[in-house]
Design a protein around this motif. Structure first.
Motif, mmCIF file in Angstrom:
data_model
loop_
_atom_site.group_PDB
_atom_site.id
_atom_site.type_symbol
_atom_site.label_atom_id
_atom_site.label_comp_id
_atom_site.label_asym_id
_atom_site.label_seq_id
_atom_site.Cartn_x
_atom_site.Cartn_y
_atom_site.Cartn_z
ATOM 1 N N GLU A 98 9.683 44.751 57.012
ATOM 2 C CA GLU A 98 8.730 45.729 56.480
ATOM 3 C C GLU A 98 7.527 44.979 55.934
ATOM 4 N N VAL A 133 -1.583 50.062 54.738
ATOM 5 C CA VAL A 133 -0.822 50.078 55.984
ATOM 6 C C VAL A 133 0.625 49.709 55.682
ATOM 7 N N THR A 134 1.543 50.340 56.412
ATOM 8 C CA THR A 134 2.960 50.009 56.340
ATOM 9 C C THR A 134 3.498 49.870 57.756
ATOM 10 N N ILE A 135 4.151 48.746 58.034
ATOM 11 C CA ILE A 135 4.685 48.446 59.364
ATOM 12 C C ILE A 135 6.176 48.164 59.220
ATOM 13 N N ARG A 136 6.994 48.850 60.022
ATOM 14 C CA ARG A 136 8.436 48.643 59.966
ATOM 15 C C ARG A 136 8.988 48.408 61.370
ATOM 16 N N ASN A 137 9.872 47.423 61.476
ATOM 17 C CA ASN A 137 10.545 47.117 62.736
ATOM 18 C C ASN A 137 12.003 46.785 62.455
ATOM 19 N N SER A 163 10.597 50.341 66.799
ATOM 20 C CA SER A 163 9.291 50.227 66.158
ATOM 21 C C SER A 163 8.869 51.574 65.579
ATOM 22 N N TYR A 164 8.181 51.508 64.457
ATOM 23 C CA TYR A 164 7.653 52.699 63.799
ATOM 24 C C TYR A 164 6.549 53.370 64.611
ATOM 25 N N ARG A 165 6.008 52.668 65.597
ATOM 26 C CA ARG A 165 4.796 53.113 66.273
ATOM 27 C C ARG A 165 5.009 54.335 67.169
ATOM 28 N N ASP A 211 4.190 45.453 71.775
ATOM 29 C CA ASP A 211 3.622 46.690 71.251
ATOM 30 C C ASP A 211 2.510 47.193 72.164
ATOM 31 N N PRO A 215 -0.539 53.140 66.794
ATOM 32 C CA PRO A 215 0.657 53.843 66.328
ATOM 33 C C PRO A 215 0.415 55.332 66.091
#
Length: 265
Positions: A98, A133-137, A163-165, A211, A215
């Motif tokens: 995260e 921004v928040t990125i989660r994988n 992926s959150y995207r 990716d 997103p």
């Protein structure tokens, strides 16, 4: 900052468990200053100096950025040898990442430059902005290795990445790979060749995920940027909203297939 915990499972020779927690915070600040100045060009024909003003009015800008990366990982690693010649190793990994970030800036202009402090500039025409921004994988990884006397080698790998995207229905992707090798220099018929100490043939095939696109393209939403401005009251501008762009619920991982052949000496 990282913290590791290793545990060798008793009564199961070759089995090791490992847990890792990694926390990486980053902070950055920047200040930009543009002073106003004038350059003069001499006009030979008229015998005068022509002025060219730059950075008028002078301005100052402060930027602030911070981000945090949290990684959680759990591993199970197993190695064994069967009948002295068959070497087997397996690895299972779970990983969750995260990343959060926040940025902001303010820019002000001077009526008359004094010093490089933001509060010394005027509020007239001041600019500011920011974003978060928040990125989660999440990933599940499995690997199996086998070799016979170190001569015949096989490796199987599979990744299952989320992926959150993307839309929940296409959020996950499976990316397998396989590789093999033959260490010819260890064969009996090669032992008389003294000048060649190592010769190995290898080949591999794999699918790699990357990716694709911006997103959240599966969400139909209005945007407050790109909608123009409108004057409903004299002298007062109101920002408009842009209609949703094309919704793409099928957008998912981009795949690349890689084939490789090689000779190692």
């Amino acid at each position: 900052t990282a913290f590791d915990l290793n545990y060798e499972v008793p009564y199961v020779k070759g089995l090791e468990l490992k847990a890792t927690v990694s926390y990486d915070p980053r902070f950055a600040q920047a200040k930009s200053l543009a002073k106003d100045f004038v350059l003069y060009d001499y006009d030979l024909e008229n015998e005068t100096y022509d002025e060219t003003a730059f950075n008028k009015p002078a301005w100052i800008r402060n930027d602030y950025n911070n981000s945090k990366l949290l990684t959680l990982q759990a591993q199970a690693n197993y190695k064994t040898t069967i009948a002295n010649n068959h070497n087997v190793a397996g690895l299972l990994v779970f990983e969750q990442r995260e990343q959060t970030g926040r940025s902001a800036f303010i820019r002000k202009f001077y009526d008359f430059y004094t010093n490089d402090q933001i509060d010394q500039a005027t509020d007239t025409n001041a600019e500011s902005g920011g974003n978060e921004v928040t990125i989660r994988n999440m990933s599940y990884i499995g690997k199996l290795n086998y070799d016979y006397k170190g001569k015949y080698l096989l490796e199987l790998i599979a990744r299952y990445d989320g992926s959150y995207r993307y839309h929940p229905d296409v959020r996950w992707g499976l990316f397998p790979s396989v590789s093999g090798g033959w260490r010819i220099s260890d064969e009996a018929f090669m032992q008389d060749i003294s000048w060649l100490s190592n010769l190995k043939l290898r080949a591999s095939y794999g699918v790699v995920g990357q990716d694709a696109g911006a997103p959240f393209q599966y969400i139909p939403a209005f945007s407050t940027t790109g909608g123009g401005t409108y004057e409903f009251e004299e002298g007062i501008l109101t920002n408009g909203a842009a209609t949703p762009s094309i919704v793409n619920k099928e957008l998912t991982w981009m795949e690349s297939k890689i084939v490789d052949f090689g000779i190692e000496l």
